[in-house]
Design an enzyme around this catalytic site. Structure first.
Site, PDB file in Angstrom:
ATOM      1  N   ASP A  82       0.824  -1.206   0.000  1.00  0.00           N
ATOM      2  CA  ASP A  82       0.000   0.000   0.000  1.00  0.00           C
ATOM      3  C   ASP A  82       0.865   1.266   0.000  1.00  0.00           C
ATOM      4  O   ASP A  82       1.901   1.319   0.668  1.00  0.00           O
ATOM      5  CB  ASP A  82      -0.857  -0.035   1.275  1.00  0.00           C
ATOM      6  CG  ASP A  82      -1.893   1.063   1.332  1.00  0.00           C
ATOM      7  OD1 ASP A  82      -2.801   1.050   0.486  1.00  0.00           O
ATOM      8  OD2 ASP A  82      -1.801   1.925   2.229  1.00  0.00           O
ATOM      9  N   GLU A 101       1.535  -0.342  -4.960  1.00  0.00           N
ATOM     10  CA  GLU A 101       0.575   0.706  -5.315  1.00  0.00           C
ATOM     11  C   GLU A 101       1.393   1.956  -5.586  1.00  0.00           C
ATOM     12  O   GLU A 101       1.842   2.630  -4.661  1.00  0.00           O
ATOM     13  CB  GLU A 101      -0.414   0.958  -4.173  1.00  0.00           C
ATOM     14  CG  GLU A 101      -1.509   1.904  -4.625  1.00  0.00           C
ATOM     15  CD  GLU A 101      -2.205   2.645  -3.485  1.00  0.00           C
ATOM     16  OE1 GLU A 101      -3.324   3.104  -3.698  1.00  0.00           O
ATOM     17  OE2 GLU A 101      -1.625   2.788  -2.391  1.00  0.00           O
TER      18      GLU A 101
HETATM   19  C1  NOJ Z   1      -4.419   3.120  -0.652  1.00  0.00           C
HETATM   20  C2  NOJ Z   1      -5.582   2.204  -0.484  1.00  0.00           C
HETATM   21  O1  NOJ Z   1      -5.871   1.591  -1.714  1.00  0.00           O
HETATM   22  C3  NOJ Z   1      -6.721   3.046   0.039  1.00  0.00           C
HETATM   23  O2  NOJ Z   1      -7.945   2.362   0.008  1.00  0.00           O
HETATM   24  C4  NOJ Z   1      -6.360   3.510   1.419  1.00  0.00           C
HETATM   25  O3  NOJ Z   1      -7.366   4.367   1.898  1.00  0.00           O
HETATM   26  C5  NOJ Z   1      -5.014   4.254   1.421  1.00  0.00           C
HETATM   27  N1  NOJ Z   1      -4.011   3.615   0.636  1.00  0.00           N
HETATM   28  C6  NOJ Z   1      -4.480   4.398   2.820  1.00  0.00           C
HETATM   29  O4  NOJ Z   1      -4.046   3.151   3.293  1.00  0.00           O
END
Ligand code: NOJ
Length: 558
Positions: free
Chosen positions: A216, A277
């Protein structure tokens, strides 16, 4: 214990046998809260995923990435983790997880966990300890700072989820930094003890046999040590604050040092993958995420192609070209949908040709030389169901930013399995979010029976991508680069065998021809492998006709 050991051995053998499984893989994102509810509480669970593994196998996916299911106060629906080594009772038990792993492995489906490195929940014991005093063993595990002379936060940094990124703590009489919600304090990644603790949690899941992690918020790990103010950009954000650039809080060079360490940990286990991500401004930054020596992420997500949000042939061509030429030969990972963005049909659809446009997106996702990320329901044509009243909003940003920011509930509605009450999501209890309005016709049961449904188009495409040698191994070469209406390319293997892919980006029919004479491809006749429209003739390279937003995939026959 014996079962656990068996799972570990099975996974290690299976994943180790093909350590490169993630190349060309189709990875399917599951938002567990919304996938299938087996205990009737209105919230999806791990058993719901296990129950539908045959569906996923039939669809043809190689792996599932499950968004966080660890214990969490659920402020950010799991992205605020209070224990990294357990299961939130809302989603089931560790025994349920182990069964899911076993059943998935039996079907050749790998399980990828979500790993949230940047922050924990404010209810995590690490944070509770850290905030208990300025002198405790974990005092430096988070990003603490004194107030400025006037008692204000140390600088102008803004949370991605609105307003100041600094939260005052009365006990320590200090601010802590949070890139996201205030309930998600950022960890201090400059502290080696934090790193080691996080790496151990990863080993916990790797030991259980997970095939890797989706990491993430990778670019958010570090902030400027000098705490410099961000320069202001033009305009105001949805939360009514001046927009700041994020040069001091986003994508700092130190991120790469951590990625190399993470890769090192992952390399202790055969065949495991690190997916990132990685929302980044351009392909050169994306290229860095693979590491100079392929020693960082295996698959940083390319968020540029899928989030162009405009059907522009030139832009699609440029992004595909960059992915091919600027990533140092690494495998791109494309995605058009996820749990944080309006569904692609609502970003690319024109309201008239949505069905054809969805097939076009499926085609461009699944035919280039790339791994592909899908999001549950994308294969059915589920649409975004944004709340219309603030009192219905579940996602906190939708309440903080209403009405400019309505939150992410719309893309998280229950999976549409059939046309029973609650779309077959499960139970009689009201699902945590309302089912999408189109569920009577857009669902697994109905679409499985219709040979020409979007679901069957996805299935055929995934099967083709696996079985066809050119789509599997061929080089990716753009053709017809001057066309303003049709995006086309070939996948060509060394022996001169080629598959042609062509997509009409307009609402008018287009006729085209593809000149492959300089590419060493033998033959002119095309054998249709897949078309998004009925009645595709057996054309030749000189005569391909595409209806509005039509997609065509054909093998050049010698
Ligand atoms: C990215 C995640 O995909 C999202 O859903 C989340 O709110 C944020 N990171 C914080 O962890």
């Amino acid at each position: 214990m014996a079962k656990l050991l068996a799972t570990f051995l099975l996974c290690t053998l299976a994943w180790g046998a093909d350590p490169d499984w993630w190349r060309n893989a189709v990875i399917y994102e599951i938002y567990p809260r919304s996938f299938a509810d087996t205990n009737g509480d209105g919230i999806g669970d791990l058993n719901g995923i296990t129950e539908h593994l045959d569906y996923l196998k039939d669809l043809g996916v190689d792996a599932i990435w499950i968004t966080p299911f660890y214990p969490s106060p659920q402020v950010d629906f799991g992205y605020d983790i209070s224990n990294y080594e357990a299961i939130d009772p809302q989603y089931g038990t560790m025994a349920d997880f182990d069964r899911l792993m076993r059943e998935a492995t039996k079907r050749g489906i790998r399980v990828v966990n979500d790993m949230v490195l940047n922050h924990t929940s404010d209810q995590h014991p690490w944070f509770k300890e850290s905030k208990s005093s300025r002198k405790n063993p974990k005092a430096d595990w988070y990003v603490w700072q004194n107030a400025d002379a006037k008692g204000h936060p140390p600088n102008n940094w803004q949370s991605i989820f609105g307003h100041s990124a600094w939260q005052w703590d009365e006990k320590r009489k200090q601010f802590y930094y949070h890139a996201f919600y205030k309930e998600q304090p950022d960890l201090n990644w400059r502290n080696q003890a934090v790193r080691d603790a996080m790496y151990d949690t990863m080993r916990f899941w790797l030991d259980k046999g997970v095939a890797g992690f989706r990491l993430d918020a990778v670019p958010s790990l570090f902030e400027d040590v000098q705490l410099r103010d961000e320069p202001y950009l033009e305009g105001m954000d949805a939360y009514g604050e001046r927009i700041v650039s994020r040069v001091y809080t986003d994508n700092l060079a130190e991120v790469h040092e951590v990625l190399r360490e993470l890769r090192h940990v992952t390399n202790e286990y055969p065949g495991r993958v690190l997916i990132g991500e990685t929302y980044l401004p351009n392909s050169l930054e994306l290229a860095k995420m693979y590491g100079k020596n392929q020693d960082e992420l295996h698959l940083p997500m390319d968020m540029q192609l899928g989030f162009l949000n405009k059907l522009s042939v030139a832009d699609f061509r440029r992004k595909l070209f960059e992915a091919e030429t600027q990533l140092n030969g690494n495998m791109p990972l494309f995605a058009f949908d996820n749990h944080d963005n309006m569904r692609s049909v609502d970003r690319y659809g024109d309201g008239v040709h949505n069905d054809a446009i969805q097939r076009l997106i499926a085609t461009v996702l699944l035919t280039p030389r790339a791994s592909a990320l899908m999001y549950y329901g994308e294969e059915l044509g589920m649409t975004t169901n944004t709340p219309t009243r603030v009192e219905d909003v579940q996602d906190p940003i939708g309440r903080i930013g209403w009405p400019k920011e309505k939150g992410r509930d719309g893309e998280r509605t229950p999976m549409q399995w059939n046309n029973d009450a609650n779309a077959g999501f499960g139970g009689t209890h009201k699902p945590w979010l309302p089912v999408g309005p189109n569920y009577k016709t857009v669902n697994v049961a109905v679409e499985s029976k219709e040979p020409d449904s979007l679901l069957n188009y996805y299935k055929r495409l995934i099967k083709l991508r696996k079985e066809n040698e050119q789509l599997r191994e061929g080089e990716f070469v753009l053709t017809n680069e001057a066309s303003e209406t049709v995006l086309s390319y070939i996948r060509v293997t060394r022996d001169g065998k080629a598959v042609v892919v062509a997509m009409n980006f307009t609402s008018q029919p287009q006729a085209m021809s593809v000149d492959l004479s300089s590419r060493g491809v033998k033959g002119r006749h095309l054998k249709t492998l897949l078309a998004s429209f009925p009645g595709a003739k057996e054309p030749d390279l000189g005569h391909i006709t595409l209806p509005a937003f039509g997609s065509y995939v054909g093998q050049v026959e010698p």
